[in-house]
Design a protein around this motif. Structure first.
Motif, PDB file in Angstrom:
ATOM      1  N   VAL A 130       0.839  -1.207   0.000  1.00  0.00           N
ATOM      2  CA  VAL A 130       0.000   0.000   0.000  1.00  0.00           C
ATOM      3  C   VAL A 130       0.871   1.253   0.000  1.00  0.00           C
ATOM      4  CG1 VAL A 130      -1.667   1.351   1.333  1.00  0.00           C
ATOM      5  CG2 VAL A 130      -1.954  -1.127   1.120  1.00  0.00           C
ATOM      6  N   PHE A 131       1.909   1.254   0.821  1.00  0.00           N
ATOM      7  CA  PHE A 131       2.790   2.414   0.885  1.00  0.00           C
ATOM      8  C   PHE A 131       3.581   2.576  -0.411  1.00  0.00           C
ATOM      9  CE2 PHE A 131       3.190   2.380   5.829  1.00  0.00           C
ATOM     10  CZ  PHE A 131       1.846   2.733   5.910  1.00  0.00           C
ATOM     11  N   ARG A 132       4.008   1.468  -1.001  1.00  0.00           N
ATOM     12  CA  ARG A 132       4.729   1.519  -2.274  1.00  0.00           C
ATOM     13  C   ARG A 132       3.838   2.052  -3.388  1.00  0.00           C
ATOM     14  NH1 ARG A 132       7.042  -4.392  -2.886  1.00  0.00           N
ATOM     15  NH2 ARG A 132       7.075  -3.709  -5.068  1.00  0.00           N
ATOM     16  N   ALA A 133       2.544   1.777  -3.282  1.00  0.00           N
ATOM     17  CA  ALA A 133       1.603   2.270  -4.294  1.00  0.00           C
ATOM     18  C   ALA A 133       1.596   3.798  -4.308  1.00  0.00           C
ATOM     19  CB  ALA A 133       0.201   1.734  -4.013  1.00  0.00           C
ATOM     20  N   TYR A 134       1.636   4.395  -3.112  1.00  0.00           N
ATOM     21  CA  TYR A 134       1.685   5.861  -3.040  1.00  0.00           C
ATOM     22  C   TYR A 134       2.952   6.383  -3.699  1.00  0.00           C
ATOM     23  CZ  TYR A 134       2.674  10.466  -1.076  1.00  0.00           C
ATOM     24  OH  TYR A 134       3.013  11.785  -0.934  1.00  0.00           O
ATOM     25  N   LEU A 135       4.086   5.747  -3.412  1.00  0.00           N
ATOM     26  CA  LEU A 135       5.356   6.188  -3.985  1.00  0.00           C
ATOM     27  C   LEU A 135       5.327   6.095  -5.511  1.00  0.00           C
ATOM     28  CD1 LEU A 135       7.952   4.518  -1.559  1.00  0.00           C
ATOM     29  CD2 LEU A 135       6.762   6.692  -1.330  1.00  0.00           C
ATOM     30  N   GLY A 136       4.772   5.014  -6.019  1.00  0.00           N
ATOM     31  CA  GLY A 136       4.710   4.840  -7.467  1.00  0.00           C
ATOM     32  C   GLY A 136       3.782   5.849  -8.133  1.00  0.00           C
ATOM     33  N   LEU A 137       2.636   6.082  -7.516  1.00  0.00           N
ATOM     34  CA  LEU A 137       1.683   7.031  -8.083  1.00  0.00           C
ATOM     35  C   LEU A 137       2.229   8.451  -8.051  1.00  0.00           C
ATOM     36  CD1 LEU A 137      -1.639   5.660  -6.537  1.00  0.00           C
ATOM     37  CD2 LEU A 137      -1.034   5.706  -8.972  1.00  0.00           C
TER      38      LEU A 137
END
Length: 231
Positions: A130-137
């Protein structure tokens, strides 16, 4: 040094030809050498690997570090204190963490289902996804210029960008819309050649006037004229 080419990174990202948003190019053009900091890398988040990003005009680096701290301190999303969870949902994800996980799970169901399987067994891995998703977006928002997410833009950048801005100040290259790849490249290469000659002269004890020890940015036509005259 005998290199066959000269490669620039952050500087090219600020050029008009770069495939990033006008907002990012303007932010880069206004940054200083101190306007960069380290932030967690999306693809190696769990290992704590960091990349250098722009901090001018964006809170991405601070927020990304916050996510990594939470990841280290807690075993799952559910273990995050209520107040911090509310802040994440309000300011970072702009949706509930359950909704953030649902969209993340849907993404990995197409990309790599094994990640979802691991997340079901390991709550900490679920939190990392979930946290990596923010970084990618955050990098996508920067590229597309998503106006509602400007404060979350992730822009890879080094201090060379600020150094270039200081050099270009007061010249035609100061404005973001005037920064094109060829004029910038020719100015850097020609400037290096000029300063290299100055250094060689000074090494031989030949006095060089102060004004000759600085190469200011010039229009491409001026550089072409200078090179023809020099040859």
């Amino acid at each position: 040094m005998g290199a066959a080419y000269v490669l620039t990174g952050s500087i090219n990202q600020a050029c008009t030809e770069a495939a990033t948003s006008a907002s990012v190019k303007e932010m880069l053009a206004q940054s200083s050498q101190a306007d960069v900091m380290m932030a967690p890398a999306a693809d190696m988040f769990e290992m704590g690997v960091r990349v250098q990003v722009l901090k001018y005009g964006t809170m991405f680096a601070v927020r990304a570090r916050k996510l990594y701290d939470l990841y280290r301190e807690h075993a799952s999303l559910e273990a995050i204190p209520v107040a911090q969870r509310a802040q994440l949902e309000r300011d970072f994800f702009k949706q509930t963490l359950d909704e953030a996980w649902a969209s993340t799970r849907e993404y990995f169901s197409r990309r790599d289902p094994s990640q979802n399987e691991k997340a079901e067994r390991d709550p900490k891995h679920k939190m990392a996804l979930v946290f990596r998703a923010y970084l990618g977006l955050a990098s996508r928002w920067a590229i597309s210029g998503e106006p509602t997410r400007k404060v979350d833009y992730q822009v890879w950048c080094g201090p060379a960008m600020g150094a270039f801005n200081e050099w270009a100040k007061g010249s035609f290259l100061e404005r973001a819309e005037r920064r094109q790849v060829v004029p910038i490249a020719m100015n850097i290469l020609t400037g290096c050649a000029v300063l290299g000659r100055v250094a060689a002269l000074r090494a031989q004890g030949i006095p060089v006037p102060p004004r000759a020890q600085r190469f200011a940015p010039r229009e491409l036509t001026e550089i072409e004229t200078l090179l023809r005259r020099d040859s």
